[in-house]
Design a protein around this motif. Structure first.
Motif, mmCIF file in Angstrom:
data_model
loop_
_atom_site.group_PDB
_atom_site.id
_atom_site.type_symbol
_atom_site.label_atom_id
_atom_site.label_comp_id
_atom_site.label_asym_id
_atom_site.label_seq_id
_atom_site.Cartn_x
_atom_site.Cartn_y
_atom_site.Cartn_z
ATOM 1 N N LEU A 286 152.710 17.158 43.664
ATOM 2 C CA LEU A 286 151.715 18.558 43.584
ATOM 3 C C LEU A 286 152.374 19.601 42.728
ATOM 4 O O LEU A 286 151.683 20.579 42.329
ATOM 5 N N GLY A 287 153.478 19.323 41.779
ATOM 6 C CA GLY A 287 153.760 20.038 40.709
ATOM 7 C C GLY A 287 155.008 20.791 40.636
ATOM 8 O O GLY A 287 155.538 21.432 39.709
ATOM 9 N N ALA A 288 156.101 20.435 41.573
ATOM 10 C CA ALA A 288 157.498 20.959 41.671
ATOM 11 C C ALA A 288 158.103 20.111 40.507
ATOM 12 O O ALA A 288 157.586 19.050 40.006
ATOM 13 N N CYS A 289 158.934 20.725 39.918
ATOM 14 C CA CYS A 289 159.811 20.172 38.648
ATOM 15 C C CYS A 289 161.034 19.664 39.531
ATOM 16 O O CYS A 289 161.733 18.676 38.915
ATOM 17 N N GLN A 290 161.492 20.173 40.539
ATOM 18 C CA GLN A 290 162.738 19.741 41.471
ATOM 19 C C GLN A 290 162.564 20.098 42.722
ATOM 20 O O GLN A 290 161.680 20.902 43.048
ATOM 21 N N TYR A 291 163.479 19.277 43.558
ATOM 22 C CA TYR A 291 163.426 19.549 45.022
ATOM 23 C C TYR A 291 164.844 19.422 45.360
ATOM 24 O O TYR A 291 165.611 18.503 45.113
ATOM 25 N N LEU A 292 165.544 20.776 45.861
ATOM 26 C CA LEU A 292 167.036 20.635 46.512
ATOM 27 C C LEU A 292 167.011 20.956 47.882
ATOM 28 O O LEU A 292 166.095 21.655 48.341
ATOM 29 N N ALA A 293 168.169 20.417 48.342
ATOM 30 C CA ALA A 293 168.326 20.748 49.849
ATOM 31 C C ALA A 293 169.327 21.756 49.824
ATOM 32 O O ALA A 293 170.098 21.997 49.017
#
Length: 178
Positions: free
Chosen positions: A98-105
């Motif tokens: 969907l366009g996020a550059c990163q995903y962080l917990a």
């Protein structure tokens, strides 16, 4: 308001949003805050952020992925980081699509988020593991996939999973990344 580094924080926890805002302001960002998709859409009518931090699970069990999609549609060059206490492979993949550059917990701090903004390109030489996925991890991934499909509606997800709502709530509380 300077638009050189304009950051939008989409977070429904006011204390966390305020803390994150202050930290990024000290680093030279101008900061806008929103707690839900409606506030995001209202802000986008007047502003075009260069960066965004979006919580995956917003108030009323609303998915932050709708915000990611709206932000990417508004400005495809915006650097968007999804932050979540409910990390799963399924939502990570969808966030990136969907366009996020990163995903962080969570917990992630300002340093982690700023590093994620500057680490946009993929890395092909990531170390691969020889360990297979555990049954617990597969169960968690399936539960989270169903949760995402139901827009984080616990009752509907429990029905689809064939378990009691309280049982699902207990499993979620055990697995929550704090």
């Amino acid at each position: 308001m300077s638009t050189e580094r304009l950051l939008l924080i989409v977070e429904d926890d006011p204390a966390f949003a305020r803390t994150l805002s202050r930290s990024f302001e000290r680093r030279g960002y101008s900061v806008l805050r929103a707690a839900n998709p409606e506030e995001v859409n209202a802000l986008l009518k007047e502003h075009t952020p260069t960066h965004a931090v979006v919580d995956l699970k917003l108030e009323g069990n609303t998915s932050g992925l709708t915000c990611v999609q709206a932000l990417n549609t508004h400005s495809p060059d915006m650097l968007i980081v999804v932050l979540t206490g409910f990390a799963s492979i399924n939502t990570a993949v969808e966030a990136i699509k969907l366009g996020a550059c990163q995903y962080l917990a969570k917990p992630s701090n300002t340093d982690d988020i700023e590093a994620a903004f500057s680490h946009v390109a993929g890395v092909a030489d990531v170390e691969l593991t020889n360990r297979s996925t555990s049954v617990k991890t597969l169960e968690w991934e399936h539960i989270h996939k169903v949760l995402a499909e139901t827009d984080f509606n616990i009752s509907e997800a429990a029905r689809r999973l064939g378990m009691h709502r309280r049982t699902l709530a207990r499993k979620l509380e055990k697995q929550r990344v704090k």
